[in-house]
Design a protein around this motif. Structure first.
Motif, PDB file in Angstrom:
ATOM      1  N   PRO B 137     -31.151 -13.439  29.730  1.00 40.28           N
ATOM      2  CA  PRO B 137     -30.639 -14.804  29.878  1.00 40.28           C
ATOM      3  C   PRO B 137     -30.708 -15.568  28.554  1.00 40.28           C
ATOM      4  O   PRO B 137     -31.515 -15.243  27.681  1.00 40.28           O
ATOM      5  N   LEU B 138     -29.879 -16.586  28.430  1.00 32.44           N
ATOM      6  CA  LEU B 138     -29.932 -17.460  27.259  1.00 32.44           C
ATOM      7  C   LEU B 138     -31.338 -18.044  27.128  1.00 32.44           C
ATOM      8  O   LEU B 138     -32.002 -18.295  28.131  1.00 32.44           O
ATOM      9  N   ASP B 139     -31.755 -18.259  25.877  1.00 32.79           N
ATOM     10  CA  ASP B 139     -33.115 -18.767  25.649  1.00 32.79           C
ATOM     11  C   ASP B 139     -33.371 -20.107  26.336  1.00 32.79           C
ATOM     12  O   ASP B 139     -34.490 -20.413  26.731  1.00 32.79           O
ATOM     13  N   SER B 140     -32.311 -20.902  26.456  1.00 35.74           N
ATOM     14  CA  SER B 140     -32.506 -22.241  27.028  1.00 35.74           C
ATOM     15  C   SER B 140     -32.759 -22.186  28.529  1.00 35.74           C
ATOM     16  O   SER B 140     -32.972 -23.222  29.147  1.00 35.74           O
ATOM     17  N   LEU B 141     -32.768 -21.011  29.123  1.00 34.61           N
ATOM     18  CA  LEU B 141     -32.860 -20.932  30.580  1.00 34.61           C
ATOM     19  C   LEU B 141     -34.179 -20.368  31.102  1.00 34.61           C
ATOM     20  O   LEU B 141     -34.280 -19.994  32.268  1.00 34.61           O
ATOM     21  N   ALA B 142     -35.200 -20.300  30.246  1.00 36.90           N
ATOM     22  CA  ALA B 142     -36.495 -19.792  30.698  1.00 36.90           C
ATOM     23  C   ALA B 142     -37.431 -20.956  30.993  1.00 36.90           C
ATOM     24  O   ALA B 142     -37.589 -21.858  30.186  1.00 36.90           O
ATOM     25  N   TYR B 143     -38.027 -20.920  32.164  1.00 35.88           N
ATOM     26  CA  TYR B 143     -39.061 -21.904  32.509  1.00 35.88           C
ATOM     27  C   TYR B 143     -40.382 -21.402  31.942  1.00 35.88           C
ATOM     28  O   TYR B 143     -40.764 -20.261  32.181  1.00 35.88           O
ATOM     29  N   LYS B 144     -41.068 -22.269  31.186  1.00 31.41           N
ATOM     30  CA  LYS B 144     -42.307 -21.829  30.539  1.00 31.41           C
ATOM     31  C   LYS B 144     -43.490 -22.668  30.980  1.00 31.41           C
ATOM     32  O   LYS B 144     -43.427 -23.895  30.966  1.00 31.41           O
ATOM     33  N   TYR B 145     -44.553 -21.966  31.355  1.00 31.71           N
ATOM     34  CA  TYR B 145     -45.802 -22.669  31.653  1.00 31.71           C
ATOM     35  C   TYR B 145     -46.899 -22.010  30.825  1.00 31.71           C
ATOM     36  O   TYR B 145     -47.128 -20.810  30.941  1.00 31.71           O
ATOM     37  N   LYS B 146     -47.546 -22.800  29.990  1.00 38.80           N
ATOM     38  CA  LYS B 146     -48.598 -22.306  29.100  1.00 38.80           C
ATOM     39  C   LYS B 146     -48.125 -21.079  28.326  1.00 38.80           C
ATOM     40  O   LYS B 146     -48.819 -20.054  28.252  1.00 38.80           O
ATOM     41  N   GLY B 147     -46.906 -21.157  27.803  1.00 38.62           N
ATOM     42  CA  GLY B 147     -46.384 -20.099  26.955  1.00 38.62           C
ATOM     43  C   GLY B 147     -45.826 -18.899  27.688  1.00 38.62           C
ATOM     44  O   GLY B 147     -45.206 -18.035  27.074  1.00 38.62           O
ATOM     45  N   LYS B 148     -46.035 -18.833  29.004  1.00 36.90           N
ATOM     46  CA  LYS B 148     -45.532 -17.680  29.746  1.00 36.90           C
ATOM     47  C   LYS B 148     -44.247 -18.046  30.476  1.00 36.90           C
ATOM     48  O   LYS B 148     -44.098 -19.161  30.969  1.00 36.90           O
TER      49      LYS B 148
END
Lengths: 307, 463
Positions: B137-148
């Motif tokens: 997926p495009l980078d703008s589409l990742a949900y991140k919590y505490k770097g993960k």
């Protein structure tokens, strides 16, 4: 002596058999009350003492929610003010409007049935349709009311987009919606004894005097009932805010019930929402008690042995 | 009506109370699933059953189930069952299921719920989902919590500028640019908007005799729902939060100035209709109503409403947003997550990967409501053509440049709910604080600085 005893026995036996049937018939309603009203109420009280979000298991935090509501909630003050403001305008407006319309509809006018229907229709329309319609009327840029105003060369009014106009605008809708009050008033008006009016007429009393001294006193129990129902309904207002304003602009239409809904079903702060609910409950209780307390003074009772 | 609602709420609460009573013993179930249960499916030869929940009607559920059936037929290890829940009840239902320890294995989650669910330990880490894949997926589409990475968006959505071509032609004004490198500055945007704003006598703002009370056509509208408003704060070098989501930056001068500029479109420039930032129907009130020449909104409007309007004669175009200092568009999309209560995280991820990777959401994508999430659809021209070249979309070159290229450019910034918590609380509060700014009763600076502490408290969930 013996006969009396027998009679008494028979009466009490009949009474108990009847009572048994009555109790059996009451069971479903009673269960409904227990499980759908009282238990949830206890549940609400219990949850209001926790920090429950619906995900983790709740942790008991005592009265923290209540303390937070009164010291740190950014909405509660505006919310209480706007709710009371809305209820005051709506109750006063709809009482006067519906009594007035009921008086007109009570006269022998042509097409009376048609007009009675016309004023009742808003009450049975689906809420969604009503609010979509009013949103077109109130729209700030090209809405119907503003179109008329600008054609007349007047300044536009931002009916539901300006924090000073939004509550009066919304309560105007609730006044327009008061068809049920009209029906109840009409029923009451038709029970005002005609003989009183005839007697007064013979004595030379005019229309206003007859209204002031006969119709109005006879109507006080009905007025009390309508006042109470309308007050309770309007203090719990939520639909216009959900449908038209989302609580805005600013906090100006973030009514208490809307606030509770938002906390519970948008932010999932269930403990906090339950605490808010109980505060709404308390406010309702205060207002209805006040209304009952004053009622003795102005309600006319023909029998007069009510107290 | 009202009593009905109350009763409904009462019933839900009653149900919640009952499920709360049972949650003590579920706690142990939810805590452990990470390690040991993975062994179970290996030993058994039967298919692993995965439940996937989505919001939508029963009919939509059936459509998705038909897709899942193709997946089920394609291999012999996993069987996916789709559970459709109406949108209005979706999150409430999931909350209830979570407390009861009966969550599905995987499913969709509302944007603003992802980080909260992660922070409460309800979601699995999905960082490894695309390892060794030819496209991710495009980078703008990742949900991140505490770097993960805790979720990928199920779809891509970005903000752009719509305009009515007929209004531009009539005023003899050039169209807004579709290419990012030609994007208008804010001032150019406002100047153009002035030329497209007419009062009853055909006068424009700034002209002698212009009457702002009798405007019949507006030049521009900038959607000011709080989450979309962040675009302008970011574009002006500010933002609502710091990049890692730990600090509130909405009180910075750059952010406040940007918000004031949006309000000034109505208040000072007289080029925009009033919008109080409360309802999500901007495109209907502007472009579709035919009263505004340009309006910002999401690309999903192509599929949800503009297609129909086009059939009825609306001649619209798409362009990139104007900018203040930096070129910015916000990208978003509801998440597909793997719940931590599942016993089969691997299989759940395999299904999600399959489901997101092919033309399996084709109906939503080809109608223009969703955009693909995988980068190959943006980079491989044959795939892009397959996606965009159909009558539902504006002309290919225009859409390719203003939407497809825009979405994978550095201008595309993830919406705040991709990396920080309590965005709903924050946005609700911000929306209420700004209420009197749109009508000019107060300035953005006064309103925000007065309430900055409350905004910070909202951001920590402490409101």
């Amino acid at each position: 002596m013996e006969t009396i005893n027998k009679q008494q026995k028979r009466r009490s036996r009949i009474f108990s058999a009847e009572a048994r049937v009555a109790y059996i018939c009451l069971i479903p309603a009673f269960l409904g009350l227990i499980f759908l009203t009282y238990l949830p109420l206890v549940g609400v009280l219990g949850i209001s003492l926790t920090n429950w979000t619906g995900l983790k298991s709740p942790v008991f935090i005592g009265f923290d929610n209540y303390i937070k509501i009164f010291t740190a909630d950014p909405y509660i003050k505006d919310s209480i003010i706007s709710t009371i403001y809305y209820a005051a305008l709506s109750v006063a407006g709809s009482m006067i409007y519906s009594l007035f319309i009921a008086l007109l509809l009570n006269r022998k006018i042509p097409a009376r049935g048609f007009f009675r229907a016309v004023f009742y229709v808003p009450y049975v329309l689906p809420a969604a349709a009503i609010y979509v319609g009013w949103s077109w009327l109130y729209e700030g840029n090209f809405g119907f009311f503003n179109y008329v105003l600008s054609e007349l060369g007047l300044k536009k009014i931002l009916f539901i987009a300006d924090s000073s106009y939004v509550v009066p605008s919304l309560s105007l809708i609730s006044v327009w919606l008061a068809g049920n009050l009209i029906v109840i008033f009409l029923a009451g008006l038709q029970n005002v004894p005609v003989v009183y009016h005839e007697a007064a007429e013979v004595d030379g009393a005019g229309g206003w005097k007859r209204f002031r001294h006969i119709t109005l006193p006879c109507m006080t129990p009905i007025i009390f009932y309508n006042l109470l129902m309308s007050l309770i309904a309007n203090l719990q207002v939520v639909t216009p805010a959900l449908a038209l304003t989302n609580g805005g602009p600013g906090n100006s239409s973030r009514f208490l019930t809307y606030l509770m809904y938002d906390q519970a079903f948008v932010n999932y702060k269930l403990g906090y929402a339950c605490a808010t609910t109980l505060i709404i409950f308390a406010i309702l209780a205060v207002f209805t008690t006040l209304l009952f307390k004053t009622s003795g003074r102005w309600i006319y009772n023909e029998g007069g042995d009510d107290k | 009506m009202k009593t009905g609602k109350k009763l409904g709420a009462g019933l839900i609460l009653a149900a919640l109370v009952m499920s709360a009573a049972g949650c003590g013993n579920n706690e142990t179930n939810t805590a452990s699933p990470g390690s040991e249960p993975a062994k179970i499916p290996e030993t058994s030869s039967e298919k692993v059953k995965i439940v996937y929940s989505m919001w939508g009607s029963a009919a939509e559920g059936n459509t998705t189930q038909a897709v899942a059936d193709r997946f089920n037929a394609s291999q012999d290890k996993i069987e996916v069952e789709v559970q459709a829940i109406p949108w209005e009840n979706y999150m409430t239902k999931l909350n209830t299921l979570a407390t009861a320890g009966q969550l599905p294995d995987t499913g969709m989650l509302k944007e603003d719920g992802v980080i909260q669910w992660s922070s409460e330990g309800m979601l699995n880490d999905v960082s490894g989902m695309y390892e060794g894949s030819d496209s991710k997926p495009l980078d703008s589409l990742a949900y991140k919590y505490k770097g993960k990475t805790v979720a990928y968006a199920a779809a891509n959505e970005i903000l752009l500028l719509y305009y009515n071509k007929d209004m531009f032609d009539k005023a003899n004004v050039p169209y807004p640019p579709a290419a990012l490198d030609q994007a208008w500055t804010w001032d150019q945007f406002v100047e153009t908007a002035k030329k497209l704003t007419n009062d009853k006598d055909g006068k424009h703002p700034g002209e002698e005799g212009f009457n702002s009370q009798s405007i019949v056509q507006y030049g521009a509208s900038v959607e000011n729902l709080p989450w979309q408003l962040e675009t302008w704060a970011l574009s002006n070098g500010g933002g609502f939060y710091s990049e890692d989501g730990t600090e509130v930056k909405v009180g910075d001068d750059a952010s406040v100035e940007a918000i004031q500029r949006v309000a000034d479109l109505y208040l000072k420039d007289h080029v925009a209709p009033l919008s109080v930032g409360q309802t999500d129907d901007g495109i209907q009130r502007t472009i579709i109503a035919g009263t505004v020449a340009m309006a910002t909104n999401g690309q999903w409007n192509v599929g949800t409403s503009l297609n129909t309007a086009k059939e009825e004669g609306l001649n619209y175009g798409v362009a990139v947003l104007p900018y203040m200092k930096d070129k910015v568009t916000i990208s978003t999309g509801g998440a597909n997550v793997v719940f931590s209560q599942t016993k089969h995280p691997k299989e759940a991820m395999e299904w999600l990967k399959w489901y997101n990777s092919e033309e399996n959401n084709w109906e939503l994508i080809s109608s223009g409501i969703w955009m693909p999430t995988l980068d190959k659809w943006y980079k491989d021209e044959t795939l892009t053509r397959k996606w965009v070249e159909n009558p539902n979309f504006p002309p290919y070159d225009e859409y390719k440049s203003a939407v497809v290229d825009y979405a994978q450019s550095s201008a595309a910034k993830p919406a705040a709910w991709f990396y920080t918590n309590y965005t709903t609380d924050f946005n609700t509060l911000l929306g209420s604080i700004l209420g009197d700014v749109w009508t000019g009763k107060t300035t953005a600076k006064d309103a925000i600085s007065k309430n900055l502490d409350a905004l910070k408290a909202a951001h920590t969930g402490n409101q």
